[in-house]
Design an enzyme around this catalytic site. Structure first.
Site, mmCIF file in Angstrom:
data_model
loop_
_atom_site.group_PDB
_atom_site.id
_atom_site.type_symbol
_atom_site.label_atom_id
_atom_site.label_comp_id
_atom_site.label_asym_id
_atom_site.label_seq_id
_atom_site.Cartn_x
_atom_site.Cartn_y
_atom_site.Cartn_z
ATOM 1 N N HIS A 1 0.934 -1.057 -0.152
ATOM 2 C CA HIS A 1 0.363 0.171 -0.380
ATOM 3 C C HIS A 1 0.936 1.620 -0.244
ATOM 4 C CE1 HIS A 1 -3.382 2.130 1.312
ATOM 5 N NE2 HIS A 1 -2.984 2.921 1.389
ATOM 6 N N GLU A 2 1.479 1.440 0.996
ATOM 7 C CA GLU A 2 2.791 3.103 1.098
ATOM 8 C C GLU A 2 3.490 2.423 -0.247
ATOM 9 O OE1 GLU A 2 1.482 4.778 2.702
ATOM 10 O OE2 GLU A 2 -0.063 2.982 4.276
ATOM 11 N N GLU B 1 -4.876 7.860 -2.862
ATOM 12 C CA GLU B 1 -5.303 6.260 -2.537
ATOM 13 C C GLU B 1 -5.436 5.414 -3.308
ATOM 14 O OE1 GLU B 1 -5.413 5.078 0.114
ATOM 15 O OE2 GLU B 1 -4.388 6.612 1.037
HETATM 16 ZN ZN ZN Z 1 -3.047 5.268 2.021
#
Ligand code: ZN
Length: 512
Positions: free
Chosen positions: A277-278, A307
């Site tokens: 994710h990061e 996002e």
């Molecule tokens: Zn995030």
């Protein structure tokens, strides 16, 4: 999540022309850079007793920047540079920079500096208090902080756009052009699209997860995180991986983009997926055109688009079977216990859907409902139909209604996230907007490059990243979120593609 230091754009004045303006704004960027390092340090390396001094430095940097942003000199520069004649001589990048600065100036010029300083200070203190309150399961302590931040946020929002609903002004600060009404419409469509799936899955046998629990050293997890970041194409010369209580990405794009993760020594999967994710956030920033450095455009265009990138890597790629067909051996290499777990069992475990209490641990489907609940609650907090003291009850009621589970303590409920204690009202919708955008990008990518399953089967991750870099990453703040979507997909915000992706994927996994 993405962590932004709360620092406003600054500017001085007098000197003429774009070159002088650039020199002037460079100082603001240097202050932002310093604030970034202090914020990063606070979450990763700082000894406990260092907080006071760190908060003081951050508050000072933010206040000084703010003063420069609203100074007469700033107005002088903008007046001079925004004339038709001046604009016609500027490069596209300079023009965009000036337009954005003008927009920011017009928004913040009516905020009294003392009000801004007060908000920054309360936010810092509240964030610090929350860490203790969360561990002590103590919501009472946070009530005055929440109340004051909501009041201050409303006051600031009214200075920015007096005629607009304060909550819309907050949403707009994370996602240009977004309003509660637009979000409400698209979230209703999303909720109606996924609830029947969750309902159908709940009738299927529960996935037994216990074989994934064991002992997983931090060292081995860190080594796997590095392996996966290399697969993704994360550039360690322009970033680093550290440990913090809550994973985040922070940086000065594209040359210094840092990420953090958190290791659960009984299960390696949470950290693995937080790194994916990061890493997705970080790739976005590392791929921003270096010519945008020093222009305030060298950052993601919005939280929602940010996002969409983190979720693209975490979910659309990271939870795809074919991705793991090529990379599961790397997991087994770091964790020999995984030799006894088949790829199919691993794939099913990382896609198992089950309503739960904690947003960050939620599966790909129910995650959206966690976000929708927070959106509805903060909207009610801002329109006055919900008071802070009633928040835990309202939280429990909505969790029960949407997910069928209720927290037994504040730590698993209203105190779980850092956003509200940090004053980031209006941020939560970005997560579900990110999912919606990611579905739109996936649909377009497949139109242009063929099925993602095929691309991942052939280990052509580079082709996917290159497509995202071309359409999204490189532009940084040169395009607004709606322009990114429009130019890439030829449509506006649309929840249908992500609903289609969820439906096809989970129908196959669960045999619905
Ligand atoms: Zn995030």
């Amino acid at each position: 999540m993405i962590k932004y230091t709360k620092i406003f754009y600054e500017s001085r004045g007098r000197m003429k022309g774009i070159q002088a303006f650039r020199e002037y704004t460079k100082k603001i960027e240097d202050m932002r850079h310093a604030a970034m390092i202090i914020s990063w340090d606070m979450e990763t390396k700082m000894p406990k007793n260092g907080a006071e001094a760190h908060i003081a430095s951050l508050t000072l940097l933010s206040s000084e920047s703010f003063k420069m942003m609203v100074a007469d000199e700033m107005k002088g520069y903008l007046d001079e540079l925004t004339t038709e004649e001046s604009m016609s001589k500027l490069t596209a990048i300079d023009k965009k920079m000036i337009e954005n600065m003008k927009e920011s100036y017009d928004e913040v010029k009516n905020i009294p500096p003392e009000l801004h300083t007060r908000l920054v200070e309360v936010q810092s203190r509240s964030q610090h208090a929350w860490k203790t309150a969360k561990h002590a399961n103590d919501f009472e302590t946070m009530i005055p902080y929440f109340e004051e931040m909501i009041a201050l946020s409303k006051e600031v929002s009214r200075c920015i756009k007096p005629e607009q609903d304060p909550y819309d002004t907050l949403l707009d600060s994370y996602e240009k052009g977004m309003t509660a009404e637009k979000i409400s419409r698209v979230f209703t469509e999303l909720r109606d699209g996924i609830q029947p799936l969750i309902e159908a899955i709940s009738k299927k046998p529960r996935y037994d997860d216990c074989k994934f629990k064991g002992e997983y050293s931090k060292e081995a997890q860190k080594a796997l995180a590095h392996d996966i970041l290399h697969v993704m194409g994360y550039n360690f010369d322009s970033g680093r991986l550290d440990e913090s209580e809550h994973p985040f990405t922070i940086g000065d794009a594209p040359h210094d983009v840092r990420i953090t993760t958190n290791y659960d020594v009984t299960d390696m999967r949470p950290s693995l997926f937080s790194v994916l994710h990061e890493g997705g956030h970080a790739l976005y920033e590392q791929h921003i055109n270096p010519l945008l450095v020093g222009t305030f455009l060298n950052r993601g265009t919005s939280m929602g688009i940010h996002e969409s990138q983190s979720r693209f890597y975490e979910n659309i790629i990271g939870r795809n079977k074919y991705f793991w067909e090529n990379h599961y051996h790397q997991v087994v290499k770091r964790f020999p216990a995984y030799k006894d777990i088949s790829l199919d069992a691993f794939y099913k475990s990382i896609n198992s859907v089950e309503p739960s209490l904690i947003r960050v641990d939620a599966d790909e489907l129910t995650y959206n409902l966690h976000v929708i609940i927070r959106f509805e609650l903060e909207r009610a907090l801002f329109d006055g139909t919900l008071s802070v003291k009633d928040l835990p009850q309202a939280w429990g009621d909505k969790m029960k209604a949407y997910l069928g589970v209720e927290p037994g303590c504040h730590k698993d409920g209203v105190l779980q996230d850092m956003h509200w204690p940090n004053g980031m009202f209006g941020y939560f919708p970005s997560y579900a907007l990110g999912n919606i955008y990611s579905g739109q990008f996936l649909m377009q990518l497949e139109k242009e490059r063929g099925s993602i399953d095929e691309l991942l089967k052939e280990d052509k991750m580079g082709q996917i990243t290159e497509w995202l870099e071309h359409h999204i990453h490189q532009h940084g703040g040169m395009k607004k979120p709606i322009e990114i979507i429009q130019d890439t997909c030829g449509t506006g915000l649309d929840a249908k593609p992500i609903i289609k992706y969820y439906t096809e994927k989970y129908t196959a996994i669960y045999g619905l």
